[in-house]
Design a protein around this motif. Structure first.
Motif, PDB file in Angstrom:
ATOM      1  N   LEU A  90       0.820  -1.210   0.000  1.00 23.22           N
ATOM      2  CA  LEU A  90       0.000   0.000   0.000  1.00 23.22           C
ATOM      3  C   LEU A  90       0.857   1.264   0.000  1.00 23.22           C
ATOM      4  CD1 LEU A  90      -2.761  -1.119   2.541  1.00 23.22           C
ATOM      5  CD2 LEU A  90      -2.995  -0.895   0.068  1.00 23.22           C
TER       6      LEU A  90
ATOM      7  N   GLU B  22      -4.802   8.339   3.838  1.00 24.20           N
ATOM      8  CA  GLU B  22      -6.140   7.764   4.024  1.00 24.20           C
ATOM      9  C   GLU B  22      -6.108   6.618   5.028  1.00 24.20           C
ATOM     10  OE1 GLU B  22      -9.115   8.649   3.051  1.00 24.20           O
ATOM     11  OE2 GLU B  22      -8.375  10.383   1.962  1.00 24.20           O
TER      12      GLU B  22
ATOM     13  N   LYS C   1      -0.923   9.776  -0.681  1.00 21.45           N
ATOM     14  CA  LYS C   1      -2.310  10.061  -0.315  1.00 21.45           C
ATOM     15  C   LYS C   1      -2.968   8.813   0.275  1.00 21.45           C
ATOM     16  CE  LYS C   1      -6.488  12.320  -1.998  1.00 21.45           C
ATOM     17  NZ  LYS C   1      -7.166  12.957  -3.150  1.00 21.45           N
ATOM     18  N   LEU C   2      -2.586   7.647  -0.245  1.00 20.08           N
ATOM     19  CA  LEU C   2      -3.142   6.399   0.287  1.00 20.08           C
ATOM     20  C   LEU C   2      -2.659   6.183   1.716  1.00 20.08           C
ATOM     21  CD1 LEU C   2      -4.849   3.911  -0.145  1.00 20.08           C
ATOM     22  CD2 LEU C   2      -2.887   2.788  -1.206  1.00 20.08           C
TER      23      LEU C   2
END
Length: 470
Positions: A147, A157, A153-154
């Protein structure tokens, strides 16, 4: 893979790490950094050592670290070319300080990640006692690496939702505990929920001053990662607005997430009934006979450990990138992938996290393994925090005009820096008083010796690079 290299230090004209983190990401990263595995996994041990006085340990440490964070915040905002505390240490204290800070911070997060692997294994065994020791950590590391290789940005999140789960769980715990205290709930063991449990089982300091001081090791570890918001600010869209807000909320987070949560735990179940080798968050719901709720809380603490591991993977990759771009580390780590993430550094750090799996097989005892690695991690974090304060004092001497123009001045200034440094010295003395923490204190200097041996190989090119970028 594209080769994009960026110089470390304030004169860097461009930085290819993308400012993709929004305000909500930075705020929740700050909260997630303040609610660490040490609270969920280690607070059972601190309660057994110190009794109700453990809340004073958390309050003192949280208050002291708030001033360290304010010093870091003023420095980062004094020059937005500073992407992390490594950059201002490099600029204000020299390449040697940048080298020792960056590599020690990288080492901190590798060690913390190992502790998280140990903790994750413990939480999984709550549901599946027969699961092989190697499996939970291996799956977690592989998933988080995949990931983190995608986009920053992930990462934001993931941390947003991880932190949200922790917040909801702690607030729910406090609310449920308040109801149980209000109705005078009696557990199957015969213990009645009451505020008086805080002082009727041996007083606030049941093990005296020695017990209170013994709690500091795990309590300090509970706060590691609090400075992560400073690293993440390099990829925040509006650091001038979001960084002060995130740092100033630290006192509120300490009160709500540490002090109130622990007060509730010790009023619903007397401190002497809290198992030192289990999470008291899980134990509380087991005692009141709600096994489903205990599974939910176990999921929350598993999420917390995963969140901490995720933060560690993120931090180590960025730290290796910055060091190598500043000629203080191997050149391949200075490359960014097509997604603008430091893929080489991320992969290398994750390989080292598998040491946590090996440590479990060596030790067998999950809590013993957790204590060893958290002690080493805590000592290294104290070193990094201390250098931030020393850099702040240097900044005040070299750039009084920046301080005068600052919109986010550190309360207490240089005098407060000395007080915080004195507290850190006191904590190291405390570590020397117990056998399990003394071992970490004795072996940690080997890391700094290794850095001293390695630094001459990078010194010349780092000094030349610094001249080119100033």
């Amino acid at each position: 893979m594209k080769n994009r290299e960026t110089p470390l230090g304030p004169a860097a004209p461009d930085h290819h790490l993308q400012r993709s983190l929004r305000n909500r990401h930075l705020q929740l990263i700050a909260i997630g950094g303040a609610i660490g595995t040490g609270l969920f996994m280690g607070s059972g041990k601190t309660i057994s050592l110190a009794g109700p006085s453990v809340i004073f340990a958390y309050a003192i440490i949280g208050s002291v670290l708030f001033f360290m964070m304010r010093a870091m915040g003023e420095l980062l905002l004094s020059n937005l070319n500073y992407k992390s505390f490594v950059d201002f240490n490099y600029d204000l204290l020299g390449p040697c300080a940048g080298f020792f800070t960056g590599w020690t911070y990288w080492f901190c997060w590798v060690i913390t990640g190992i502790a998280d692997v140990v903790a994750i294994t413990g939480y999984i065994k709550f549901w599946a006692p027969g699961v092989p020791l190697w499996l939970p950590g291996t799956l977690c590391i592989s998933l988080l690496l995949g990931l983190n290789l995608l986009t920053v940005k992930l990462f934001g999140e993931l941390e947003f939702w991880f932190a949200l789960v922790k917040i909801v769980a702690i607030v729910s715990l406090i609310a449920i505990g308040a109801v149980l205290i209000g109705i005078g709930f009696t557990s199957p063991s015969g213990a009645r929920a009451a505020v008086s449990n805080l002082w009727t089982h041996g007083g606030w300091f049941p093990h005296g001053g020695a017990g209170f001081l013994a709690a500091f090791q795990i309590a300090v570890f509970a706060f590691v990662g609090i400075e992560l918001v400073g690293t993440a600010s390099a990829e925040a869209q509006d650091p001038l607005r979001t960084l002060p807000k995130a740092i100033n909320s630290i006192p509120i987070r300490v009160i709500v997430f540490y002090i109130l949560a622990l007060l509730v735990i010790m009023t619903v179940t007397p401190w002497d009934q809290v198992a030192p080798d289990r999470s008291p968050f899980v134990n509380l719901f087991m005692l009141i006979g709600i096994p489903i709720a205990a599974s939910l809380i176990n999921f929350v603490v598993l999420t917390s450990a995963t969140s901490s591991a995720n933060s560690g993977i993120y931090s180590t990759g960025r730290m290796l990138f910055g060091l190598s771009a500043g000629k203080l580390g191997p050149r391949p780590f200075a490359k960014l992938s097509n997604n603008n993430v430091p893929a080489n550094g991320l992969a290398y750090s994750c390989i080292l996290l598998f040491i946590g799996v090996l440590l479990l097989y060596q030790e067998g005892d999950i809590m013993k393994a957790f204590t060893i690695v958290t002690t080493i991690s805590s000592i290294c974090f104290i070193f990094v925090w201390s250098l931030i304060l020393i850099a702040y004092m240097r900044y005040r001497k070299l750039h009084p005009e920046r301080h005068a123009a600052s919109i986010f001045k550190m309360p207490g200034g240089v005098a407060m820096c000395w007080l915080v440094l004195a507290f850190f010295a006191f904590v190291l003395w405390v570590f020397a008083q117990k056998q399990d923490t003394l071992a970490g204190l004795v072996y940690t200097p080997l890391w700094f010796l290794a850095l001293a041996v390695c630094y001459p190989f990078y010194r010349k090119q780092a000094i030349e690079h610094r001249k080119e970028t100033h």
